[in-house]
Write a protein that holds these residues in place. Structure first.
Motif, short mmCIF file in Angstrom:
data_model
loop_
_atom_site.label_atom_id
_atom_site.label_comp_id
_atom_site.label_asym_id
_atom_site.label_seq_id
_atom_site.Cartn_x
_atom_site.Cartn_y
_atom_site.Cartn_z
N UNK A 83 -5.64 -19.77 2.48
CA UNK A 83 -4.70 -18.68 2.81
C UNK A 83 -5.38 -17.33 2.70
N UNK A 84 -5.15 -16.49 3.73
CA UNK A 84 -5.78 -15.18 3.82
C UNK A 84 -4.72 -14.08 3.96
N UNK A 85 -5.10 -12.83 3.64
CA UNK A 85 -4.17 -11.71 3.87
C UNK A 85 -3.86 -11.55 5.35
N UNK A 86 -2.70 -11.04 5.65
CA UNK A 86 -2.35 -10.71 7.03
C UNK A 86 -3.24 -9.56 7.52
N UNK A 87 -3.38 -9.50 8.83
CA UNK A 87 -4.21 -8.45 9.43
C UNK A 87 -3.75 -7.07 8.98
N UNK A 88 -4.69 -6.28 8.48
CA UNK A 88 -4.39 -4.91 8.08
C UNK A 88 -3.82 -4.76 6.69
N UNK A 89 -3.47 -5.85 6.02
CA UNK A 89 -2.82 -5.75 4.70
C UNK A 89 -3.76 -5.14 3.66
N UNK A 90 -5.00 -5.60 3.61
CA UNK A 90 -5.94 -5.06 2.62
C UNK A 90 -6.20 -3.58 2.86
N UNK A 91 -6.38 -3.21 4.12
CA UNK A 91 -6.64 -1.81 4.44
C UNK A 91 -5.44 -0.93 4.06
N UNK A 92 -4.23 -1.43 4.31
CA UNK A 92 -3.06 -0.63 4.00
C UNK A 92 -2.89 -0.48 2.48
N UNK A 93 -3.09 -1.54 1.74
CA UNK A 93 -3.00 -1.45 0.28
C UNK A 93 -4.07 -0.50 -0.26
N UNK A 94 -5.27 -0.57 0.30
CA UNK A 94 -6.34 0.33 -0.13
C UNK A 94 -5.96 1.78 0.12
N UNK A 95 -5.36 2.03 1.28
CA UNK A 95 -4.91 3.38 1.62
C UNK A 95 -3.87 3.87 0.62
N UNK A 96 -2.89 3.03 0.30
CA UNK A 96 -1.85 3.42 -0.65
C UNK A 96 -2.46 3.73 -2.02
#
Length: 221
Positions: A83-96
């Protein structure tokens, strides 16, 4: 808003195809095939109720706890390795996180299944904590898990955004005065229009939030 409360399965991680695969396999092993209607039935009645209905004729003494253990047990290897993160999820969390926004996970999945996955994928480094409905003692048809997260940050519901992929959880959060973000997932088949209507924002990808950001401000807790 100062905090983001994320559901996990179907919202942050692309795990629902695995849950649905194992559900279909267990049903087939017991002579049941719902075909294309399975997702709609799960959304209306719940996976565990469908499994109970399928298993009882052959296993009249089986308990709900045993059905849950059977279903969840099939997911262990998937959480460990696939199981992997959804597309863009890691980037969005990093931004927050860079913006000083508090981030946490509120999930119905038991901790023993997902904790290694959070570490493996890097999600563990991007959230302050995770909490499960079992630890709260109530499911997401009640707002307790979301209220717990807000209280832990010293915030009110109105200070927090709840990200969810299911209609029932979004309705619960909205009724408790949380800002709600519906995250599209194929498993929500048949509920898309209702989800879009009940939430404040509806996204198909986290990249949409880079183009039209939510009204967050730094958390000083």
């Amino acid at each position: 808003m100062q905090a983001a409360i994320f559901d996990m399965d179907g919202t942050l991680v692309d795990s629902m195809p695995y849950w649905r695969h194992h559900l279909a396999c267990i049903l087939a092993e017991n002579g049941v095939d719902y075909g294309a209607e399975m997702d709609r039935l799960v959304n209306r009645h719940g996976a565990f109720d469908l499994l109970m209905e399928a298993l009882l004729p052959k296993h009249p003494d089986i308990t709900r706890a045993e059905v849950i253990d059977l279903y969840q047990g099939r997911m262990q290897e998937d959480y460990l390795t696939r199981i992997q993160p959804k597309a863009g999820a890691l980037d969005y969390l990093s931004f927050l996180r860079e913006q000083g926004i508090a981030c946490c996970i509120a999930t119905a999945t038991p901790r023993y299944l997902y904790e290694n996955m959070l570490t493996r994928t890097g999600l563990a480094d991007l959230v302050d904590f995770s909490i499960t409905v079992a630890e709260i003692g109530k499911g997401k048809r009640e707002p307790d898990i979301f209220l717990y997260c807000a209280k832990r940050y010293g915030l009110t519901a109105g200070d927090c955004a709840v990200f969810e992929d299911t209609l029932s959880a979004l309705r619960t959060a909205a009724q408790a005065d949380f800002y709600t973000v519906g995250v599209a997932d194929p498993s929500a088949v048949g509920d898309e229009e209702a989800i879009e209507t009940c939430c404040n924002r509806y996204i198909h990808s986290f990249s949409e939030l880079a183009e039209a950001p939510l009204p967050f401000r730094r958390h000083h807790g």
